[in-house]
Write a protein that holds these residues in place. Structure first.
Motif, short mmCIF file in Angstrom:
data_model
loop_
_atom_site.label_atom_id
_atom_site.label_comp_id
_atom_site.label_asym_id
_atom_site.label_seq_id
_atom_site.Cartn_x
_atom_site.Cartn_y
_atom_site.Cartn_z
N THR A 283 0.82 -1.21 0.00
CA THR A 283 0.00 0.00 0.00
C THR A 283 0.85 1.26 0.00
O THR A 283 0.50 2.26 -0.63
CB THR A 283 -0.92 0.02 1.23
OG1 THR A 283 -0.17 -0.26 2.41
CG2 THR A 283 -2.04 -1.00 1.09
N ASP A 284 2.00 1.23 0.67
CA ASP A 284 2.89 2.38 0.67
C ASP A 284 3.47 2.62 -0.72
O ASP A 284 3.65 3.77 -1.14
CB ASP A 284 4.02 2.19 1.68
CG ASP A 284 3.53 2.23 3.12
OD1 ASP A 284 2.54 2.92 3.39
OD2 ASP A 284 4.13 1.55 3.97
N THR A 285 3.79 1.55 -1.44
CA THR A 285 4.35 1.72 -2.78
C THR A 285 3.30 2.23 -3.75
O THR A 285 3.60 3.03 -4.64
CB THR A 285 4.97 0.42 -3.30
OG1 THR A 285 3.97 -0.59 -3.40
CG2 THR A 285 6.07 -0.08 -2.35
N VAL A 286 2.05 1.78 -3.59
CA VAL A 286 0.97 2.32 -4.43
C VAL A 286 0.83 3.82 -4.17
O VAL A 286 0.66 4.62 -5.11
CB VAL A 286 -0.35 1.60 -4.13
CG1 VAL A 286 -1.53 2.30 -4.82
CG2 VAL A 286 -0.28 0.14 -4.59
N ARG A 287 0.90 4.21 -2.91
CA ARG A 287 0.81 5.64 -2.56
C ARG A 287 1.96 6.42 -3.20
O ARG A 287 1.77 7.54 -3.69
CB ARG A 287 0.82 5.79 -1.04
CG ARG A 287 0.55 7.21 -0.55
CD ARG A 287 0.61 7.28 0.97
NE ARG A 287 -0.37 6.40 1.59
CZ ARG A 287 -0.05 5.31 2.30
NH1 ARG A 287 1.22 5.00 2.49
NH2 ARG A 287 -0.98 4.56 2.84
N ALA A 288 3.17 5.84 -3.20
CA ALA A 288 4.32 6.52 -3.79
C ALA A 288 4.14 6.69 -5.29
O ALA A 288 4.48 7.75 -5.84
CB ALA A 288 5.60 5.72 -3.49
N VAL A 289 3.62 5.69 -5.96
CA VAL A 289 3.36 5.79 -7.40
C VAL A 289 2.33 6.88 -7.68
O VAL A 289 2.47 7.67 -8.62
CB VAL A 289 2.89 4.42 -7.95
CG1 VAL A 289 2.37 4.55 -9.38
CG2 VAL A 289 4.03 3.41 -7.89
N LYS A 290 1.30 6.92 -6.86
CA LYS A 290 0.26 7.93 -7.04
C LYS A 290 0.81 9.33 -6.76
O LYS A 290 0.53 10.28 -7.52
CB LYS A 290 -0.92 7.62 -6.11
CG LYS A 290 -2.19 8.35 -6.43
CD LYS A 290 -3.32 7.84 -5.56
CE LYS A 290 -4.64 8.54 -5.87
NZ LYS A 290 -5.74 8.04 -5.00
N ASP A 291 1.58 9.47 -5.70
CA ASP A 291 2.15 10.78 -5.37
C ASP A 291 3.14 11.26 -6.42
O ASP A 291 3.37 12.47 -6.57
CB ASP A 291 2.85 10.72 -4.00
CG ASP A 291 1.87 10.56 -2.85
OD1 ASP A 291 0.66 10.78 -3.06
OD2 ASP A 291 2.32 10.21 -1.74
N ALA A 292 3.75 10.33 -7.17
CA ALA A 292 4.68 10.70 -8.23
C ALA A 292 3.97 11.18 -9.49
O ALA A 292 4.62 11.53 -10.47
CB ALA A 292 5.59 9.52 -8.56
N GLY A 293 2.64 11.19 -9.48
CA GLY A 293 1.87 11.68 -10.62
C GLY A 293 1.74 10.68 -11.75
O GLY A 293 1.48 11.07 -12.89
N LEU A 294 1.88 9.37 -11.44
CA LEU A 294 1.82 8.36 -12.49
C LEU A 294 0.43 7.81 -12.75
O LEU A 294 0.21 7.13 -13.75
CB LEU A 294 2.74 7.18 -12.11
CG LEU A 294 4.25 7.43 -12.27
CD1 LEU A 294 5.04 6.33 -11.56
CD2 LEU A 294 4.62 7.48 -13.74
#
Length: 617
Positions: A283-294
Motif C-alpha cells: 500500500t505504501d508503494t501504491v501511494r508513492a506511485v500515485k504521489d509521483a503523478g503516475l
C-alpha cells in the motif's frame, strides 16, 4: 553462459567490428549515470562501493560487473559490436534496453544488425502500449499476501476500443518455491531471503481468476500515464531479466519494490525506490506511485465473495435459506413453495444461489455436478433476471494510514506512573484508524514498547514478532472461521507482585458475528505455550478463550475483550480490557486503554494509559 557466448563471438578474428573509442571521462560519466545504475539494479554498498540487487551472475557480462558499473558498461559496449551472426545470442538481442540507451547516449550508428528473432516475436506478442498497476487487497490466509500484492498489466493499443483487457499480460515478481514448505518455514525463509525471486509474464486472465475467485481478493487497477515509448522501454528490460534470480525478502526486496524499479526504467528521473530503504509495504508503494503523478485513473473489481454478500444483503433469513437450498439442489426452482415467492424476490434469491454455487466451485474445484447446478440456475436467471448488482466501493487502500507507527504514551499501573515509547514496523491493529482497512483485520509485525517508570526505571514491556487476527463475520451463506496467532516477548504478572518478561506463542480459532453494520462480536478458543521463569517447566502450555466486541463508532474504534489462560501447572491468568481510539487525522490517532489483570500468583492489577499514535513511513 551469456559471458561465455559473447567471449567466443569476440574471439573470432577479423569478423568483429571495433567498438568506437570513447573518452574515458565520458564512459565514467555514463557508468554512474542514474539510468545505467537503474538498468543494472545497483545500490550503494553498506561499506561503500556498489552492489547489484541481482543475485545471478548470468546477468552480468563483466566478471566483476555485480560491483563495478564501469566494468559492466565497458563489457556491454564491447559485446554490442560482436559479429551479427550469433543471432539471438548476441548482446543486442539479450540486452535490448541497454542497447537502446547506449545507442542514444553515444550515437552508435555503426552497430551490427543481428537477427533477434526470439525477442522480436516475444515483443510483438506482448505489443506494449500502456500499463496498469494492479493491487490485489490483503489476504490474511496466505503468509505472502497478508500485506497485499502488486503487479503490472501490460496493455495493447486497442485495449479501450476493443475491451480486450483479458488478453493483456500480467507482469509479476514473486518468490519461486520448489517443494512443499510448511507455513512456518515459508515465513522464515521469506523473511531471510531464502527464496529466489523471478519475474514472470502470464496472461492477465489467469491472475484475475486467481485473485478474484480462488483467493477472494478485491482488485484495484491504477491506470498509469506511461507513454507507449515508456511502456516499451520497461518491457525491453523485462526481457533482460527473464529467468534472472533476485533474492526475495517479504518486507523490502519484494514484489512491490521490484516493480518500482521497472517504473524507474520506464520513466527516467523517477525516484521511487529510494523512498523504501527498510520496508516496502504494497500500500505504501501504491501511494508513492500515485504521489509521483503516475496514476490517471482507478478502477475497482470486487471479489466474488464481496459480490455474493452484496447480492445477499437485502435478503431476509428465510430468503437466504432458499438461496442455500437452490445452490445445493436447483430442482427446488420448480417447487410450488418457491413459485409462491414474488417474482422480484425470486430473481434476487436465484442470483444469490448462482453466485454461491460459483463461489463454492472456485474454492473446491469445478466438476460436472457443480457445472450442471450452475447451468440450471443460470437458465432460471435468464428467464427472470435480477436488477444490476451495485457493489459499494470500499475506501481506497492507499488513502489509509501509513504502515509504520510511532507511539508515545503515559499512564499508571496501580500506584506507579509510567511513560511508554513504542515503534511498530507494520502495519494495522483492530483499533487503528479504519479507512482503507476491513473491520476485524489485524496484522502487526516487529512491535517494540519500552516503559519508563518513576525513578527512571526502564523495562522492555513487549516485543511482538507477529500479532495477526482475522475476525471475519459468519452469516447464513458463508461460515468462515476466525483465527489469531501471536508470538514474541511480553510482560505478565509474576510472583511477589513483580512482572515477568516471558516468551510466548499462542493462537486461537472460533467465530465472529456481525451484530450490526459497525459492530462485531467474537469468541475464540485459544492455546498458548509460554517460557516463564516462575514456572518449573521450560515451556508450559495453556488452554483458554478470547471473546469480545469491536465497534466502529463516530470517533473511531472501540474494543472490549475478556480472555483467560488455564495453564497445566495450575496457574490461571485472566484479563479484561477496553480500548477506544480517536481518529484525529489519517495518520494520527489517540488511544485510551484500561485493563485489569488477574493471576493466581499475585493480586489483581489495574492499568490505564493514554497513547498518541503517529502513522508515518
Amino acid at each position: 553462459m551469456k559471458r561465455t557466448l559473447f567471449t567466443l563471438a569476440l574471439s573470432i578474428g577479423g569478423l568483429a567490428q571495433a567498438a568506437p573509442t570513447v573518452p574515458q571521462e565520458r564512459l565514467q560519466a555514463l557508468a554512474f549515470d542514474p539510468y545505467w545504475i537503474a538498468l543494472n539494479h545497483y545500490e550503494t554498498g553498506k561499506l561503500g562501493g556498489w552492489r547489484s540487487y541481482v543475485d545471478d551472475p548470468r546477468f552480468f557480462l563483466a566478471p566483476d560487473g555485480e560491483n563495478h558499473p564501469d566494468a559492466e558498461l565497458a563489457a556491454t559496449l564491447k559485446a554490442l559490436y560482436a559479429p551479427a551472426g550469433s543471432g539471438d545470442q548476441h548482446a543486442q538481442c539479450a540486452y535490448p534496453a541497454r542497447t537502446r540507451w547506449l545507442r542514444e547516449q553515444l550515437q552508435l550508428t555503426d552497430l551490427p544488425t543481428p537477427d533477434c528473432a526470439e525477442f522480436t516475436a516475444w515483443f510483438k506478442d506482448i505489443a506494449p502500449h500502456s500499463a496498469v498497476l494492479i493491487f490485489p487487497a490483503a489476504y490474511l490466509n496466505s503468509p505472502s499476501s497478508m500485506f497485499g500484492h502488486t503487479l503490472l498489466r501490460i496493455d495493447q493499443a486497442d485495449i479501450d476500443s476493443d475491451n480486450t483487457a483479458l488478453l493483456s499480460y500480467a507482469l509479476n515478481f514473486g518468490a519461486f518455491i520448489e517443494g512443499m514448505d510448511n507455513s512456518i518455514l515459508y515465513a522464515w525463509k521469506g523473511l531471510m531471503g531464502g527464496y529466489p525471486g523471478l519475474f514472470a509474464l502470464v496472461p492477465y486472465r489467469e491472475k484475475l481468476a486467481e485473485y478474484r475467485s480462488l483467493e477472494n481478493r478485491d482488485l484495484w487497477e491504477y491506470r498509469l500515464n506511461l507513454t507507449p515509448e515508456e511502456s516499451a522501454r520497461m518491457v525491453e528490460h523485462v526481457w533482460e531479466l527473464k529467468q534472472i534470480r533476485f533474492d526475495y525478502f517479504f518486507f523490502d526486496e519484494n514484489c512491490s519494490f521490484r516493480l518500482l524499479e521497472l517504473l524507474e526504467i520506464a520513466r527516467p528521473g523517477l525516484e521511487l525506490t529510494e523512498q523504501f530503504p527498510i520496508t516496502a509495504i504494497p500500500t505504501d508503494t501504491v501511494r508513492a506511485v500515485k504521489d509521483a503523478g503516475l496514476v490517471k485513473g482507478i478502477e475497482y473489481r470486487p471479489s466474488r465473495e464481496r459480490e455474493l454478500l452484496a447480492r445477499a444483503q437485502p435478503l431476509s433469513n428465510d430468503e437466504q435459506q432458499w438461496a442455500l437450498r437452490l445452490a445445493d439442489a436447483p430442482e427446488h426452482l420448480q417447487s410450488a413453495e418457491f413459485q409462491q415467492v414474488p417474482k422480484d424476490r425470486q430473481a434476487l434469491i436465484q442470483d444469490a444461489a448462482f453466485r454461491l454455487q460459483r463461489y463454492r466451485s472456485a474454492a473446491g474445484g469445478r466438476d460436472s455436478a457443480s457445472a450442471q447446478r450452475s447451468f440450471a440456475l443460470l437458465k432460471s436467471i435468464n428467464r427472470n433476471p435480477p436488477p444490476p448488482l451495485a457493489v459499494e466501493r470500499p475506501g481506497l487502500p492507499e488513502q489509509g494510514h501509513e504502515s509504520r507507527t510511532w507511539q508515545l504514551g503515559a499512564g499508571s499501573r496501580d500506584d506507579r506512573a509510567f511513560a511508554e515509547y513504542g515503534l511498530r514496523m507494520a502495519y494495522h491493529d483492530l483499533n487503528d484508524n479504519l479507512y482503507g482497512f476491513p473491520l476485524g483485520a489485524q496484522i502487526e509485525t516487529l512491535q517494540l514498547k519500552l516503559r519508563q517508570y518513576e525513578g527512571n526505571h526502564w523495562q522492555l514491556q513487549n516485543l511482538d514478532l507477529a500479532n495477526i487476527r482475522s475476525l471475519t463475520p459468519r452469516n447464513e451463506l458463508l461460515q468462515p472461521w476466525s483465527w489469531q496467532v501471536a508470538s514474541g516477548l511480553e510482560r505478565v504478572l509474576g510472583k511477589d507482585g513483580d512482572e515477568r518478561l516471558v516468551t510466548h506463542l499462542n493462537g486461537g480459532v472460533g467465530g465472529t458475528w456481525a451484530l450490526s453494520d459497525d459492530m462485531l462480536g467474537f469468541a475464540l478458543g485459544t492455546v498458548r505455550v509460554e517460557h516463564n521463569s516462575d514456572f518449573a517447566g521450560f515451556f508450559t502450555p495453556a488452554a483458554g478463550f478470547n471473546t469480545g466486541l469491536l465497534w466502529h463508532n463516530a470517533v473511531g474504534n472501540l474494543s472490549a475483550e475478556a480472555s483467560a489462560d488455564y495453564f497445566t501447572n495450575g496457574e490461571v491468568r485472566r484479563s479484561l480490557s477496553l480500548n477506544q481510539q480517536w481518529e484525529i487525522s489519517r495518520n494520527l490517532g489517540l488511544r485510551l486503554s484500561a485493563k485489569r489483570d488477574f493471576s493466581q500468583l499475585a493480586s489483581p492489577q489495574n492499568e490505564v494509559s493514554l497513547e498518541l499514535k503517529w502513522y508515518h513511513y
